[in-house]
Design an enzyme around this catalytic site. Structure first.
Site, PDB file in Angstrom:
ATOM      1  N   CYS A  81     -19.501  -5.702  12.010  1.00 59.35           N
ATOM      2  CA  CYS A  81     -18.689  -6.642  11.159  1.00 59.35           C
ATOM      3  C   CYS A  81     -17.381  -6.717  11.809  1.00 59.35           C
ATOM      4  O   CYS A  81     -16.710  -5.895  12.453  1.00 59.35           O
ATOM      5  CB  CYS A  81     -18.550  -6.083   9.902  1.00 59.35           C
ATOM      6  N   GLN A 122     -21.855 -12.209   8.997  1.00 60.68           N
ATOM      7  CA  GLN A 122     -22.920 -12.504   8.803  1.00 60.68           C
ATOM      8  C   GLN A 122     -23.127 -13.991   8.540  1.00 60.68           C
ATOM      9  O   GLN A 122     -24.182 -14.531   8.950  1.00 60.68           O
ATOM     10  CB  GLN A 122     -23.799 -11.771   7.698  1.00 60.68           C
ATOM     11  N   HIS A 150     -24.104  -3.818   4.522  1.00 60.29           N
ATOM     12  CA  HIS A 150     -22.975  -3.712   5.641  1.00 60.29           C
ATOM     13  C   HIS A 150     -22.330  -2.459   5.318  1.00 60.29           C
ATOM     14  O   HIS A 150     -22.212  -2.010   4.232  1.00 60.29           O
ATOM     15  CB  HIS A 150     -21.995  -4.892   5.200  1.00 60.29           C
ATOM     16  N   CYS A 152     -19.276  -1.764   5.685  1.00 55.95           N
ATOM     17  CA  CYS A 152     -17.953  -2.028   5.201  1.00 55.95           C
ATOM     18  C   CYS A 152     -18.096  -2.057   3.270  1.00 55.95           C
ATOM     19  O   CYS A 152     -17.136  -1.977   2.627  1.00 55.95           O
ATOM     20  CB  CYS A 152     -17.213  -3.150   5.485  1.00 55.95           C
TER      21      CYS A 152
END
Length: 196
Positions: A81, A122, A150, A152
């Site tokens: 990311c 994404q 993810h 994050c």
């Protein structure tokens, strides 16, 4: 792998980062860490500077004998990311309705891999995959569904370890709801007792 990555600069930056968090980058435990991170980053970001369209350059002309749909599902997806430089991983499902050309089935996972191997979002990744197929094959339609967990979301902030983000990118005939429903059902089919 990672020809554009400057390993020396990464190692120096990691040494600085380790010092900034209060660790001793010269300690026996951490002395090799900057170089390990540099090697990992070379792998994670190997797609930077690569043109994924090259992977579709050997498309085969097939005319009317193409069938209605090509679907490659459950493509393993790994990316980083761009917001926190934390990993996200999951699956890509890529479908297209051929026009006059098709491509070898292994080219589709390779396109996903090249585009994922760069700092990424994404939502953008799905759109990029769809656009590369649109530009490279001129299909009647494209549908890209990405499902990913993810770092994050799972490892910081809200810490939702089971949360999956699902994004959809579409072009042409596969942008229509009825056509998408059919592809979604194929993606969701169980095979060998395993859910997709």
């Amino acid at each position: 792998m990672g020809a554009t990555v400057d390993r020396e600069r990464i190692a120096a930056a990691v040494r600085e980062l380790l010092g900034a968090i209060g660790s001793d980058p010269d300690s026996r435990e951490l002395a090799s860490t900057p170089f390990r991170v540099a090697d990992a980053y070379a792998e994670f970001f190997a797609g930077v500077g690569q043109d994924p369209a090259v992977l579709l350059s050997d498309a085969i002309p097939v005319g009317e004998d193409t069938g209605e749909l090509v679907l490659v599902r459950d493509i393993e997806l790994r990316s980083v990311c761009e917001h926190h430089l934390l990993p996200f991983r999951g699956r890509a499902h890529v479908a297209y309705r051929p026009g006059a050309r098709v491509v070898g089935l292994s080219a589709i996972p390779r396109v996903v891999e090249v585009l994922a191997a760069r700092p990424q979002m994404q939502e953008r990744l799905g759109e990029q995959i769809a656009q590369v197929l649109e530009d490279g094959l001129a299909p009647r339609g494209v549908l890209v569904v990405l499902e990913a967990s993810h770092g994050c979301v799972a490892d910081r902030g809200v810490r939702q370890t089971e949360a999956l983000a699902v994004t959809v990118a579409s072009r042409g005939e596969l942008a229509e709801d009825a056509a998408q429903t059919g592809v979604f059902s194929l993606i969701g089919e169980r095979r060998g007792g395993r859910a997709s």
